[in-house]
Scaffold this motif. Structure first.
Motif, short mmCIF file in Angstrom:
data_model
loop_
_atom_site.label_atom_id
_atom_site.label_comp_id
_atom_site.label_asym_id
_atom_site.label_seq_id
_atom_site.Cartn_x
_atom_site.Cartn_y
_atom_site.Cartn_z
N TYR A 1 0.86 -1.18 0.00
CA TYR A 1 0.00 0.00 0.00
C TYR A 1 0.90 1.24 0.00
N GLY B 1 -1.37 -3.73 12.92
CA GLY B 1 -2.31 -3.17 11.96
C GLY B 1 -3.30 -2.19 12.58
N TRP C 1 -7.33 -4.14 3.79
CA TRP C 1 -7.01 -2.81 4.27
C TRP C 1 -7.82 -1.72 3.56
N ALA D 1 0.06 -4.96 2.94
CA ALA D 1 -1.28 -5.32 3.42
C ALA D 1 -2.04 -5.99 2.28
N VAL E 1 -3.50 2.00 10.79
CA VAL E 1 -4.50 2.70 9.98
C VAL E 1 -4.47 4.20 10.26
#
Lengths: 317, 468
Positions: free
Chosen positions: B169, B296, B317, B313, B300
């Motif tokens: 990501y 995790g 996600w 991820a 975020v």
């Protein structure tokens, strides 16, 4: 001068007079029965929830069992495995180190704050402090640890941000061996010291004012007064607080499990964590029970030692 | 104490005792909860244990109501077990089994497939053969790599319903700040390092270019895969032809076997060491966090506020970032960078049927129902995962949550057919534990790598020798 002849001391023991057999009266028997009835629920509770699990653990430690299959007799194999496992040995070392540091810090903070709160202070403010110091104890250790994990994060945590304001470089709280143990101890002590604090407040209230007044007349002030008067008179409370503190510290689990998961490496892995991991993650319930039995023996030994030493240091009025 | 006082006391205690006895008697005569009243115990329900956080109330309702419409005769009970990760979930399931509360079906990810298959699972082979006609559409829609990851020693134990491959990501805000574009699909490990340096240079001291976590999925293992090695030597069990020949064309079934075997630890191998040295150098250069530093959950927040540039991820996600308020165009995805190979890592999940179940036929009906496209469409509304069914990955599905290049999620399997599951032998719990422990030690400095990996090798050997 009369010549008094002292008879030679006989080496034979003097027979004790026979004990008079006193049958308890009907009233006494009734009272004893009543006492037994009131005690029964507690005794049943202790037997069912303490004695049976302890015996069960000892028995299970002699078997291989993975929950799914039937247990098979292992003899002392589980104990051999435990003594040959470096992770278990390290966990005992960590737990003892944690116990020494955490309990010492917890008692020191609790004692200092109890003396401070017990001094001249408005009653309402005293109540506020008592509640504030006791409050963390009623919270769940797991949820506190989750929050603390964020606060101690090296890169994004509030603790390092605050330290940064004073020019201190970020501390690897949870990712270095010393930092992780320090963080676990700090979180644990913050949560636990309220219990010792309350005990000390109670103990301080029980010390007669006259003793302090007499010490003051003799010229004792400030720290000397506390060292030579308060502490000796508080020693029974100190014994209780240290016994409870040590037993709790030897069973620490939630804080290191959530904060560091025993890491980095094994640096914060405690004995109860090893028991949990061995039993519920690796399905080796026999080996986990063997570790549990050893922890039980350790706790008993440390507690017995404390009571033994307490004869020298504890003063009862 | 006078006689009368004592007599009075005794009379009073007697009255208390009589009252207590009366209360106890009354309470004993009431209907009360016993062990038999534990939800799901012997009430004729088909009990399905799921990982609680992944199955919220809406998902549970969707599953139960939909199933009740189709199968009104089967009483279904979803037991959403709260757990922080798969390892914790499996521990809780095993505790329930020990307590005599074994569910009929358990939602199991790759991490637990072989453990459950070996100890508790029932192979689905004869049902799959029996209902082949009904299942043809399912297998045509699901990549064979996912199905193969649910096989153990030639038998199929689960129908995968979701998976997540470890892709990268990228935070677009950070890319813009660094004056960088989304990397090309064939980017290399060196391109990755250069991008991290650019990101770091263009940001302040509170910024972390690469955020990763210490775990089996998405931690060090994708880097091992990219460097052409693995935690344990990997091979395929024989068998499985009954499935491949029946459901997959020759091109797709080529090289497939009866499930993965993970055997000899290879933590002291040269490529293994090289991988750790690379990651240790990234940490030393300040290009990434130490892996134990986060997970995790806290990621975020920091990613969506532009304090992290890149992180590995899966499709899950997209839903997480959307819920955190990150706009669909705030981030993008790309494949994991190439090193010696392009092999990616994935983890899949499905329902395992326990051999203790007395409702195996009913359980099989649920497994088929749970793998249906309409069921999964209702279940995965928030993109909290990547559906195992290829046809569900549509532009419409990702319009709101993003990212633009959502095709990466499934294309990882199609473009890199050797993409494989996380190494998860039956001894997975201990394997995972020693991996995490020694990874933490190894990455404390580049000099610490070699001794830590030697200890990792020793502990892995011990774990693998242990029979579960």
């Amino acid at each position: 001068m009369t010549n008094i002849r002292i008879p030679p001391v006989s080496s034979r023991p003097v027979p004790r007079p026979p004990k008079a057999v006193v049958r308890p009266s009907a009233r006494e028997r009734g009272t004893r029965l009543l006492a037994a009835l009131f005690l029964a629920p507690t005794i049943v509770g202790i037997v069912v929830f303490t004695v049976v699990p302890i015996v069960g653990s000892v028995v299970l430690s002699l078997f291989h069992w993975n929950v799914i299959d039937d247990p098979s007799f292992a003899g002392a194999a589980n104990y051999g495995e435990v003594f040959g496992d470096s992770t278990v040995l390290v966990s005992f070392r960590n737990t003892l180190l944690f116990m020494v540091l955490a309990v010492a810090l917890q008692l020191l903070i609790a004692l200092v704050l109890a003396i401070a709160v017990n001094g001249r202070m408005p009653v309402w403010l005293r109540s506020v402090f008592r509640s504030a110091f006791f409050f963390p104890l009623v919270l769940s250790a797991a949820s506190i640890s989750v929050v603390m994990k964020y606060l101690f994060n090296q890169d994004f945590g509030l603790v390092n941000w605050l330290l940064g304001l004073t020019g201190i470089a970020p501390v690897p709280w949870l990712t270095s061996e010393n930092g992780a143990m320090a963080a676990v101890i700090l979180v644990y002590v913050w949560q636990q010291f309220g219990f010792s604090f309350l005990l000390f407040v109670g103990g301080l209230n029980n010390i007669p004012k006259e003793v302090h007044e007499a010490a003051a007349l003799d010229g004792a002030t400030g720290p000397r007064k506390h060292l030579h008067v308060t502490l000796p008179l508080l020693s029974p409370t100190l014994l209780v607080a240290s016994v409870v503190g040590i037993i709790n510290a030897l069973q620490v689990f939630e804080q290191p499990y959530v904060l560091t998961n025993g890491g980095p490496g094994d640096s914060t892995r405690t004995v109860v964590m090893v028991i949990y991991e061995t039993a519920f993650e690796q399905l080796r319930f026999g080996t986990a029970s063997a570790v549990g039995v050893l922890l039980f023996v350790l706790i008993m030994a440390v507690t017995a030692l404390q009571f033994r030493l307490s004869r020298r240091f504890v003063h009862y009025q | 104490m006078t006689d009368s006082h004592t007599r009075r006391s005794l009379l009073r205690y007697g009255a208390y005792g009589a009252a207590a006895a009366a209360l106890t008697g009354t309470a004993a005569s009431w209907d009360r909860l016993t062990a038999a009243d534990v939800p799901g115990r012997d009430d004729g329900s088909l009990v399905v244990a799921t990982l609680g956080p992944a199955y919220g109330p809406a998902a549970v309702r969707s599953l139960t109501e939909g199933f009740a419409e189709e199968y009104p005769d089967i009483k279904l009970r979803i037991n959403a077990v709260q757990a922080v990760d798969w390892s914790d979930f499996f521990a809780k399931i095993l505790t329930q089994i020990a307590a005599g509360l074994a569910p009929d079906l358990v939602y199991v990810a790759t991490e637990g497939v072989q453990l459950f298959a070996r100890q508790l699972g029932v192979p689905l082979d004869h049902w799959v053969r029996r209902d082949a006609g009904e299942l043809r559409e399912y297998f045509a829609d699901v990549h064979p790599a996912l199905v193969e990851s649910m096989m153990y020693e030639g038998s199929l134990y689960q129908l995968p319903v979701e998976f997540n491959a470890a892709d990268m990501y990228l935070n677009r805000q950070v890319l813009r700040r660094a004056g960088a574009d989304r990397p090309p699909a064939d980017w290399t490990r060196d391109d990755f390092t250069a991008l991290l340096r650019r990101m770091k240079k263009s940001s302040d001291s509170h910024f972390t270019p690469y955020f990763w976590t210490n775990r089996l999925w998405g931690g060090v293992v994708p880097w091992l895969f990219a460097n052409g090695t693995n935690l344990l030597a990997e091979s395929k069990a024989p068998g499985g032809d009954w499935l491949w020949d029946a459901f997959y064309p020759a091109r797709q079934r080529s090289g497939r076997g009866g499930g993965f075997r993970w055997t000899t630890p290879q933590a002291t191998g040269a490529r293994f060491e090289e991988t750790y040295e690379y990651l240790a150098s990234l940490i030393e250069e300040g290009l990434c966090t130490r892996p134990e530093g986060g997970n995790g959950q806290n990621l975020v927040g920091v990613f969506s506020t532009g304090r992290v540039g890149v992180t590995p991820a899966g499709g899950f996600w997209a839903g997480g970032l959307h819920q955190a308020g990150m706009p669909a165009d705030g981030y993008d995805t790309q494949y994991f960078p190439r090193w010696r190979t392009r092999r990616h890592q994935f983890g899949a999940a499905g329902y395992a049927l326990l051999r203790t179940s007395k409702r195996q036929e009913e359980a099989w009906e649920f497994i088929k129902y749970a793998a249906r496209k309409d069921t999964l469409t209702r279940l995965f509304t928030t993109n909290q995962t990547t559906p195992a069914r290829r046809s569900m990955l549509t532009a419409d599905r990702y319009r709101e949550t993003g990212p633009d290049h959502w095709r990466v999620f499934y294309d990882t399997l199609d473009r890199f057919p050797d993409t494989g599951p996380v190494p998860a032998p039956p001894q997975v719990a201990e394997v995972e534990q020693v991996l995490l422990k020694h990874t933490g030690t190894a990455l404390s400095s580049p000099r610490a790598v070699r001794p830590a990996l030697r200890r990792l090798q020793g502990d892995l050997e011990k774990a693998m020798e242990r029979d579960v």
